[in-house]
Design an enzyme around this catalytic site. Structure first.
Site, PDB file in Angstrom:
ATOM      1  NE  ARG A 109      -3.663  -2.463   0.143  1.00  0.00           N
ATOM      2  CZ  ARG A 109      -3.358  -3.653  -0.351  1.00  0.00           C
ATOM      3  NH1 ARG A 109      -2.223  -3.840  -1.023  1.00  0.00           N
ATOM      4  NH2 ARG A 109      -4.172  -4.673  -0.207  1.00  0.00           N
ATOM      5  CB  SER A 124      -9.922  -1.278   3.932  1.00  0.00           C
ATOM      6  OG  SER A 124     -10.425  -2.553   3.606  1.00  0.00           O
ATOM      7  CD  GLU A 133      -6.142   0.440   2.311  1.00  0.00           C
ATOM      8  OE1 GLU A 133      -6.658   0.052   1.252  1.00  0.00           O
ATOM      9  OE2 GLU A 133      -5.835  -0.324   3.235  1.00  0.00           O
TER      10      GLU A 133
END
Length: 305
Positions: A176, A225, A295
């Site tokens: 990520r 998320s 995130e």
């Protein structure tokens, strides 16, 4: 910078859509947030380059695709938003099982279209509700696969509207996380896929979407998320262990279906959502001793700032 300060010649040559004080609640999957001072949807990459050449160098830029991992605070954005999903949406099939795809193409569309052509490797994107540009920027992943595992090269654009061709070795890539040359943004990528079985790929996509629908609040406004999974653990498990499911601030609630999702029940402000994100992170830190990393991106000014 505002639309009125751009030269008439510049605005007349543009082919995209230019607006002022555009509500970002219309362009983010949480359906909340303030207005952007300037909002531009380029017609294509050339039009985007022309638009960038007409901007002041000090102008703040915000790039969005489908707004699926973004929270714009209620005070809005004192800058220019460039929305790429409606214009940068070409998808071309090349020789040797390669695909050239522009950054505004929706990730699920890329998964479906490549599967239909009998190409395997992008099925994992079918349940990620963003664009290819977002997948590149975050190294989006699922089902044990990640976006940059398939990247041969990328095309970027800088503030002066200049295009650059770059390869993965010019980037720092991890879970990520993608870091590359400053002040450059993804506009396209060439991906290396492999020959597969169309029916098998489409069946895999169908199964994944069914599981997603059963375990995630897909029918309510959310941003996917909220937190990254910490090493060897899951953010949802930690949040649920703290008894935070169904915890609400105003119209924002932690989903009963999936604890790492925050839903807008219909009346949530961006302030409600941000306050709930902070409450969840603080509770997990206090009770589990783990600091969750967001995130989703939070930008803009709080109401009244």
């Amino acid at each position: 910078m505002s639309v009125s300060t751009m030269t008439a010649k510049h605005t007349n040559e543009l082919r995209g859509t230019l607006r002022q004080q555009e509500s970002m609640a219309r362009h983010t999957s949480w359906r909340a947030g303030g207005a952007a001072r300037v909002f531009y949807q380029p017609a294509d990459i050339d039009d985007l380059a022309m638009f960038l050449r007409g901007l002041a160098t000090e102008e703040s830029l915000y790039w969005i695709g489908l707004g699926s991992n973004l929270l714009v605070r209620d005070g809005g954005l004192n800058g220019t938003v460039i929305a790429i999903s409606s214009g940068l949406n070409r998808l071309d099939f090349l020789a040797d099982d390669k695909v050239w795809v522009e950054a505004g193409v929706a990730s699920p569309k890329l998964a479906r279209e490549t599967a239909k052509r009998g190409l395997s490797g992008m099925e994992f994107l079918c349940g990620i509700p963003g664009t290819v540009g977002g997948a590149l920027a975050l190294n989006a992943g699922a089902l044990g696969s990640e976006t940059w595992q398939r990247v041969v090269s990328v095309q970027t654009i800088d503030r002066q509207g200049r295009l650059h061709q770059r390869t993965p070795d010019e980037y720092e890539i991890s879970y990520r996380h993608v870091k590359g040359p400053a002040e450059e943004w993804f506009v396209a990528a060439t991906l290396q896929l492999e020959q597969g079985n169309s029916a098998a790929s489409l069946e895999l996509i169908k199964g994944y979407l069914a599981r997603r629908s059963a375990t995630q609040p897909t029918q309510l406004p959310n941003a996917g998320s909220v937190f990254r999974n910490p090493p060897q653990d899951y953010a949802a498990r930690l949040i649920e262990a703290c008894g935070l499911k169904n915890t609400c601030v105003g119209g924002a609630c932690v989903s009963e279906k999936h604890a790492n999702f925050i839903i807008n029940t219909g009346t949530a402000t961006a302030g409600d959502i941000e306050a709930l994100i902070e409450r969840v992170a603080e509770t997990v830190k206090r009770e589990q001793g783990i600091e969750l990393i967001r995130e989703v991106h939070i930008v803009g000014e709080a109401s009244g700032d």
